[in-house]
Design an enzyme around this catalytic site. Structure first.
Site, short mmCIF file in Angstrom:
data_model
loop_
_atom_site.label_atom_id
_atom_site.label_comp_id
_atom_site.label_asym_id
_atom_site.label_seq_id
_atom_site.Cartn_x
_atom_site.Cartn_y
_atom_site.Cartn_z
N GLY A 125 0.84 -1.21 0.00
CA GLY A 125 0.00 0.00 0.00
C GLY A 125 0.87 1.25 0.00
O GLY A 125 0.61 2.22 -0.74
N GLY A 141 -5.20 -0.65 4.73
CA GLY A 141 -5.18 -0.58 6.19
C GLY A 141 -6.44 0.03 6.82
O GLY A 141 -7.56 -0.42 6.59
N ASP A 146 7.59 5.16 8.66
CA ASP A 146 6.91 4.51 9.78
C ASP A 146 5.66 5.34 10.05
O ASP A 146 5.73 6.56 10.18
CB ASP A 146 7.77 4.39 11.03
CG ASP A 146 7.18 3.33 11.96
OD1 ASP A 146 7.20 2.15 11.59
OD2 ASP A 146 6.67 3.69 13.03
P1 ITT Z 1 6.95 -1.51 6.58
O1 ITT Z 1 7.45 -1.41 8.00
O2 ITT Z 1 7.54 -2.63 5.82
O3 ITT Z 1 7.06 -0.19 5.86
P2 ITT Z 1 4.38 -1.82 7.87
O4 ITT Z 1 2.97 -1.97 7.35
O5 ITT Z 1 4.84 -2.82 8.91
O6 ITT Z 1 5.37 -1.82 6.61
P3 ITT Z 1 4.43 0.35 9.78
O7 ITT Z 1 5.11 -0.42 10.85
O8 ITT Z 1 4.85 1.77 9.51
O9 ITT Z 1 4.56 -0.36 8.37
O10 ITT Z 1 2.88 0.31 10.07
C1 ITT Z 1 2.04 1.19 9.46
C2 ITT Z 1 0.60 0.73 9.63
O11 ITT Z 1 -0.22 1.86 9.89
C3 ITT Z 1 0.09 0.13 8.33
O12 ITT Z 1 0.35 -1.26 8.27
C4 ITT Z 1 -1.40 0.46 8.43
O13 ITT Z 1 -2.04 -0.42 9.30
C5 ITT Z 1 -1.39 1.82 9.13
N1 ITT Z 1 -1.34 2.90 8.13
C6 ITT Z 1 -0.30 3.75 7.90
N2 ITT Z 1 -0.57 4.58 6.90
C7 ITT Z 1 -1.80 4.28 6.48
C8 ITT Z 1 -2.63 4.78 5.46
O14 ITT Z 1 -2.23 5.74 4.65
N3 ITT Z 1 -3.83 4.24 5.31
C9 ITT Z 1 -4.26 3.25 6.12
N4 ITT Z 1 -3.54 2.68 7.08
C10 ITT Z 1 -2.31 3.20 7.28
#
Ligand code: ITT
Length: 200
Positions: free
Chosen positions: A14, A155, A71
């Site tokens: 995403g 998400g 993050d």
């Molecule tokens: P990477 O660490 O590999 O980048 P991750 O999904 O584990 O991927 P994060 O630890 O930064 O990344 O978690 C971010 C979470 O926050 C993401 O998985 C979503 O659940 C939520 N999130 C962040 N930005 C979002 C968005 O624009 N729209 C919807 N949900 C979002």
């Protein structure tokens, strides 16, 4: 002239889609998957900033190149800013978002709109091969929706309501979301810094 390369230390498709949509005309965007990188990064920081730096540095060390990382997370004030930095891990990393979103709505059932303040936060970190690190932050304020709506984004987008738009961020077109989103704000700030420094 060939496009300059930007490496993102993310495994979240995403996020990659949004970076490609925002920067793809100007830059060649590479995710960890595009580089065939399969490294385990333990996100044990206590803030978005610490985790963003941790990810950018880990991939910078593995590639020797300048690396960006994101993050981010969803904060619901009524839930003491949960899921926050644990947004990806909330109820388990592999749990579908239909279930995570339904659980958050259930925990806030009956809570009036005045108490439903929520936001998305994004910190972008850039780790340079010489050890220097920069960070930028973007925030998108809104409300926890009363029901999940929309299938765009990813998400928690279906449960994030934007009062001024009258819809959730999951109902916005990708370019509409990117224009106002936490990620859009943070990445545009970072690209400005990098361009000013002549790094990209
Ligand atoms: P990477 O660490 O590999 O980048 P991750 O999904 O584990 O991927 P994060 O630890 O930064 O990344 O978690 C971010 C979470 O926050 C993401 O998985 C979503 O659940 C939520 N999130 C962040 N930005 C979002 C968005 O624009 N729209 C919807 N949900 C979002």
């Amino acid at each position: 002239m060939s496009k300059k390369k930007l490496v993102f230390a993310t495994g979240n498709q995403g996020k990659v889609n949004e970076f490609k949509q925002m920067l793809g005309e100007q830059y060649d965007i590479y995710s960890m998957k595009d580089l065939g990188l399969d490294i385990e990064i333990v996100e044990d920081g206590k803030t978005f900033e610490e985790n963003a730096i941790l990810k950018a540095e880990a991939v910078m060390k593995a590639t020797g190149e300048m690396v960006l990382a994101d993050d981010s997370g969803f904060e619901v004030d009524y839930l003491n800013k949960e899921p926050g930095i644990y947004s990806a891990r909330y109820l388990g990393e592999d749990t579908p978002y239909s279930i995570k979103n339904a659980e958050i709505l259930k925990r806030c059932k009956g809570v009036p709109i005045e108490q439903r303040d929520a936001r998305f936060v994004c910190v972008i970190a850039c780790a340079y091969p010489d050890g220097k690190v920069e960070t930028t932050t973007g925030i998108m304020e809104g409300k926890l929706a009363f029901e999940a709506k929309g299938s765009n984004g990813f998400g928690y987008d279906p449960i994030f309501y934007l009062p001024e738009r009258g819809c959730t961020s999951g109902e916005l077109l990708p370019e509409e979301k990117n224009a106002i989103s936490h990620r859009g704000i943070a990445i545009r700030k970072m690209v400005q810094i990098l361009q000013k420094e002549g790094a990209v």
